[in-house]
Design a protein around this motif. Structure first.
Motif, short mmCIF file in Angstrom:
data_model
loop_
_atom_site.label_atom_id
_atom_site.label_comp_id
_atom_site.label_asym_id
_atom_site.label_seq_id
_atom_site.Cartn_x
_atom_site.Cartn_y
_atom_site.Cartn_z
N GLU A 450 15.34 13.14 4.74
CA GLU A 450 15.62 13.73 3.42
C GLU A 450 14.62 13.22 2.39
O GLU A 450 14.03 13.98 1.65
N LEU A 451 14.46 11.90 2.33
CA LEU A 451 13.49 11.29 1.41
C LEU A 451 12.69 10.25 2.17
O LEU A 451 13.20 9.62 3.10
N LEU A 452 11.43 10.02 1.75
CA LEU A 452 10.68 8.95 2.39
C LEU A 452 9.64 8.38 1.45
O LEU A 452 9.24 9.04 0.48
N CYS A 453 9.23 7.16 1.74
CA CYS A 453 8.23 6.49 0.91
C CYS A 453 7.40 5.56 1.80
O CYS A 453 7.96 4.74 2.53
N VAL A 454 6.09 5.72 1.76
CA VAL A 454 5.20 4.85 2.53
C VAL A 454 4.76 3.69 1.63
O VAL A 454 4.24 3.91 0.54
N ILE A 455 5.05 2.47 2.08
CA ILE A 455 4.64 1.27 1.31
C ILE A 455 3.66 0.46 2.16
O ILE A 455 3.52 0.72 3.37
N GLY A 456 3.02 -0.53 1.55
CA GLY A 456 2.11 -1.32 2.38
C GLY A 456 1.18 -2.23 1.61
O GLY A 456 0.25 -2.81 2.17
N SER A 457 1.42 -2.37 0.30
CA SER A 457 0.56 -3.24 -0.49
C SER A 457 0.63 -4.68 0.06
O SER A 457 1.71 -5.28 0.09
N GLY A 458 -0.50 -5.18 0.55
CA GLY A 458 -0.55 -6.56 1.08
C GLY A 458 -0.03 -6.70 2.49
O GLY A 458 -0.03 -7.81 3.05
N LEU A 459 0.45 -5.61 3.11
CA LEU A 459 0.93 -5.67 4.50
C LEU A 459 -0.24 -5.35 5.43
O LEU A 459 -1.21 -4.71 5.03
N PRO A 460 -0.16 -5.78 6.72
CA PRO A 460 -1.26 -5.48 7.66
C PRO A 460 -1.48 -3.97 7.80
O PRO A 460 -2.60 -3.49 7.90
N HIS A 461 -0.36 -3.20 7.85
CA HIS A 461 -0.43 -1.75 7.98
C HIS A 461 0.70 -1.14 7.15
O HIS A 461 1.71 -1.78 6.91
#
Length: 551
Positions: A450-461
């Motif tokens: 229904e909803l999604l969000c891609v995060i990753g600031s400072g993460l390996p991927h």
């Protein structure tokens, strides 16, 4: 004032002269319409404007409006224009802190309060010093109630019409980052945009509109309220969330605007009722197909619509495509508070341009900056942000184009595709930038999301956070996991190595306005999710699909 631009108050006078006894506003109360003619609306506008004068408010004073949509919202807005006041609309779902900030920042002298679901939680934000006036609904305590207010003082009859350059309203952006900013819109910018909507969408006195998206947001204020002033169309309202479907069916709108989240909810309800495989089969059988489509249109109350629109957030192309297959063409549009919400639209609907937001409207110029940012210039642009001259100066380029903050591609036909937000791009631990929005669009093709969000600031991927649709929450977990995994495995090979998604995490908590994940216009606050989940998801590897409680 530009002779071609007339204010809403002038337009109201025109409709009173030509169709004064016709019904203009239809307000459901306990499931029954209470109707207001054009003449009723003008009379109440004059009474309310006179009452505000009687209470000592002077032209140029700011007056806040805090209410869900209703006929009195339109009447209040017209009265504020008629009296030369500057309106400051506040979202009916705004929390006490936001209300307090907007009232203080705008220096509002009074607040007109109406239909609210949680007024007791909001009242501390209003405080006791400001003059409170109440619409005729269950709402927070006020010094003056609607009926007595309309009898106060003399009606204001002969006020001069505002000038094009006069400030009409301060619209505080629901920003997904930081404090709201007050965009200053003039009568000229508002009138030009409303007239452009009527010109392009060709609405007239025979059209029926329905108002339910928040009037505190520029889109509804222009596309429904504003366009009704310039087309003479009738407007019905929705009584409550529970009566929504019945209210739409009764209003029989000929024009209907919605947001991606609601289009997705309507789709889910249709699929839940008929079944995905069965619906696909029925749509392939020629005679049955048209009967099924007609039934779906009637079930939604949209069988009379000659225009369907979607805006305020990106809508998955697959969703527009699905509606196109059932005979409902949704024109995606693009706009912002700062440009009066109407600049680019895929109308007349072009199926070949699904995935784009269409072309710039007549009178609006667009260009793509070297950075990829979309720049816009039109007579609908704000004059600036209230009390923020530095922010205003930084928001325009040397040619007067507004820097939208959206990244875009423009094809050879002039159609614009929004590819992300300038501020959304983040740097992973590997020091490389990732643009999340194109990845999110691909993941959104999975019907369980229904909803999604891609995060990753400072993460390996990057990691994709997913909120499942209601239907998916009822399905066996391993079936949903397999589908999400297949979606992920089909996307990752086509991404740059630093963009590949390490995991999909299905979140436990529903995202909404109350828990601060969504803005009032239902945009996701990426920075809020980054803060809540970054540590939690760090360390998941190998394109896994995990439920939050499995971490």
């Amino acid at each position: 004032m530009d002779s071609a631009i007339k204010t809403p108050v002038e337009m109201l006078a025109r409709w009173v002269d030509t169709q004064g006894d016709s019904i203009y506003l239809r307000q459901p109360i306990n499931g029954q319409y209470v109707d207001f003619t054009w003449q009723d609306v003008q009379q109440k506008m004059q009474q309310l404007a006179g009452a505000l004068r009687h209470l000592g408010l002077q032209p140029g004073d700011k007056v806040a409006v805090l209410s869900k949509n209703c006929a009195e919202w339109f009447i209040t807005d017209l009265a504020l224009m008629h009296g030369g006041y500057i309106s400051v609309p506040i979202y009916p779902t705004a929390n006490a802190d936001t209300i307090k900030y907007v009232l203080e920042h705008s220096e509002a002298k009074a607040i007109i309060i109406g239909k609210l679901d949680y007024w007791a939680d909001q009242e501390p934000g209003v405080g006791g010093d400001i003059l409170r006036l109440a619409m005729p609904y269950d709402t927070m305590p006020a010094q003056y109630q609607w009926d007595s207010l309309l009898k106060l003082g003399q009606p204001l009859v002969d006020a001069k019409f505002p000038e094009a350059d006069d400030t009409m309203t301060l619209i505080y952006t629901s920003g997904s980052t930081g404090k709201p900013k007050g965009a200053i819109q003039t009568y000229g910018s508002y009138a030009w945009t409303c007239q452009a909507v009527v010109r392009d969408l060709q609405t007239d006195v025979k059209d029926r509109l329905i108002s339910y998206l928040p009037l505190a947001h520029i889109t509804e204020r222009v596309a429904i309220e504003g366009s009704s002033y310039y087309s003479g169309s009738c407007v019905a309202f929705v009584e409550s969330l529970d009566s929504f479907v019945a209210d739409v069916q009764r209003a029989r709108p000929t024009v209907f605007f919605s947001v991606p989240r609601l289009w997705s909810l309507f789709q889910k309800n249709i699929i839940d009722k008929i079944g995905y495989a069965k619906l696909n089969f029925l749509l392939k059988v020629p005679i049955i197909s048209s009967i099924v489509k007609k039934k779906i249109h009637q079930g939604l109350g949209l069988e009379h619509c000659h225009l369907l629109g979607s805006g305020s957030a990106p809508i998955p192309p697959s969703l527009i495509d699905w509606y196109h297959k059932i005979g409902l063409n949704i024109s995606e549009a693009w706009g912002m508070t700062e440009n009066s919400a109407y600049s680019i639209i895929n109308f007349p609907f072009d199926a070949k341009k699904i995935g784009s937001v269409g072309r710039a409207i007549e009178g609006c110029e667009i260009k793509r900056a070297e950075t990829g940012e979309l720049l816009v210039k039109s007579p609908g642009l704000m004059t600036g942000y209230y009390k923020q001259p530095e922010v205003t100066a930084a928001s325009f380029d040397e040619d007067g184009f507004f820097k939208t903050g959206d990244l875009c591609d423009i094809d050879q036909d002039g159609c614009v595709s929004i590819t992300g937000r300038v501020k959304d791009n983040f740097k992973t631990a590997k020091g490389k930038y990732v643009a999340p929005v194109p990845i999110e669009r691909k993941l959104a093709q999975d019907p369980h999301v229904e909803l999604l969000c891609v995060i990753g600031s400072g993460l390996p991927h990057p990691i994709a956070l997913v909120q499942l649709s209601e239907g998916a929450q009822l399905q066996p977990r391993e079936e949903v996991r397999a589908s999400l995994k297949a979606t992920l495995d089909s996307i990752n090979p086509n991404l740059e190595s630093h963009e590949t998604i390490d995991a999909i995490v299905v979140v436990a908590e529903t995202w909404d306005v109350d828990n601060d994940v969504l803005t009032p216009t239902l945009k996701i606050k990426r920075h809020v999710l980054e803060k809540r989940y970054s540590e939690k998801v760090d360390g998941i590897r190998g394109a896994k699909v995990r439920w939050e409680e499995e971490l």
